[in-house]
Design an enzyme around this catalytic site. Structure first.
Site, short mmCIF file in Angstrom:
data_model
loop_
_atom_site.label_atom_id
_atom_site.label_comp_id
_atom_site.label_asym_id
_atom_site.label_seq_id
_atom_site.Cartn_x
_atom_site.Cartn_y
_atom_site.Cartn_z
N HIS A 69 8.36 -5.54 -1.10
CA HIS A 69 7.52 -6.52 -1.81
C HIS A 69 6.72 -5.89 -2.95
O HIS A 69 5.72 -6.46 -3.38
CB HIS A 69 6.58 -7.23 -0.82
CG HIS A 69 7.31 -8.10 0.15
ND1 HIS A 69 6.76 -8.58 1.32
CD2 HIS A 69 8.59 -8.60 0.12
CE1 HIS A 69 7.65 -9.32 1.96
NE2 HIS A 69 8.77 -9.34 1.27
N ASP B 70 0.84 -1.20 0.00
CA ASP B 70 0.00 0.00 0.00
C ASP B 70 0.88 1.25 0.00
O ASP B 70 2.10 1.16 0.08
CB ASP B 70 -0.99 -0.02 1.20
CG ASP B 70 -0.28 0.07 2.54
OD1 ASP B 70 0.58 0.97 2.73
OD2 ASP B 70 -0.60 -0.74 3.44
#
Ligand code: APR
Length: 236
Positions: free
Chosen positions: A104, A89
């Site tokens: 990631h 996010d």
């Protein structure tokens, strides 16, 4: 200025309404990881994978940083702060953190399957990766996400940053996924390590002398940031 390196995981975004992965109501409860987050899933059914990440992207539009993210930005007044996040996010950026490394990947980006360096921001108005969205080499664009079974390209850069830390803080991660969880081994001896997570006392994968703060991010980060700011002010 002292350097603080912060490793964050899904737990820091939990109070912003984004599900963690491994808690009892976690994201992986509803999906089989191998169906949506592996290179094989992409090979077998890329439309399902696209749908899964497009849903996550739409959910992100409704999410806002919480006190966990917000308090970290306050540290920048007295410390050099580097965030290393496992999260895809953009809530650290939305809160205003200056230095964020996404170990990631990032939901808001897409990349070529052929050339991993061809990475684009997803168009804000479309807010999805469409079927038929091709890279210049004629292949379907994929989410800019590190899937299970894939190498983590930024892990060496992250390890170097951790080696430079004067203070290391871990927030909201089960420390179950490697190589990210192994970053703790790069902290120099004698450097204070703090671990903020409601399950901080249950997690074995942190070193013995880690200071465990068994609180939600919104509470634990606020407490620790205030403490560290006090220390920095008194040192001047
Ligand atoms: N504040 C802080 N921590 C919290 C909160 C909260 N409000 N709520 C839950 N947590 C903690 C849980 O106790 C748990 O330790 O967040 C942690 C979430 O752990 P995981 O679901 O395993 O998420 P994470 O550690 O980020 O996973 C690592 O695994 O699935 C992959 O690539 C994915 O980046 C992810 C990686």
């Amino acid at each position: 200025m002292k350097k603080i390196v912060v490793l964050t995981g899904a737990g820091i975004s939990a109070e912003s309404g984004i599900k963690t992965f491994r808690d009892s109501d976690g994201l992986w409860e509803n999906y089989r990881v191998e169906d949506v987050a592996t290179p094989e899933a992409w090979e077998n059914n890329y439309e399902l994978v696209l749908n899964f990440y497009n849903e996550r992207l739409q959910q992100l539009d409704k999410a806002f940083p919480n006190d966990g993210h917000n308090y970290l930005t306050k540290l920048e007044s007295h410390y050099e702060v580097q965030i290393i996040t496992q999260n895809v996010d953009d809530l650290h950026e939305k809160a205003g953190s200056s230095n964020v490394l996404h170990l990631h990947g990032e939901l808001r980006k897409k990349r070529s399957q052929v050339n991993p360096d061809y990475i684009l921001e997803i168009d804000k108005t479309e807010n999805q990766i469409k079927k038929g969205d091709l890279c210049p080499w004629g292949q379907q664009m994929r989410p800019h996400i590190v899937w299970f079974g894939e190498a983590v390209p930024l892990i060496e850069e992250a390890a170097k940053l951790v080696e430079q830390a004067d203070i290391f803080i871990i927030i909201g991660t089960s420390m179950a996924v490697y190589p990210a969880a192994g970053l703790i081994y790069y902290v120099k001896p004698g450097i204070p390590i703090y671990y903020i997570d409601p399950k901080a006392n249950e997690t074995p994968n942190v070193s013995k002398n880690t200071i465990r703060i068994a609180e939600k991010a919104s509470i634990g980060v606020a407490q620790l940031v205030n403490e560290l700011l006090e220390k920095a002010k008194n040192a001047n």
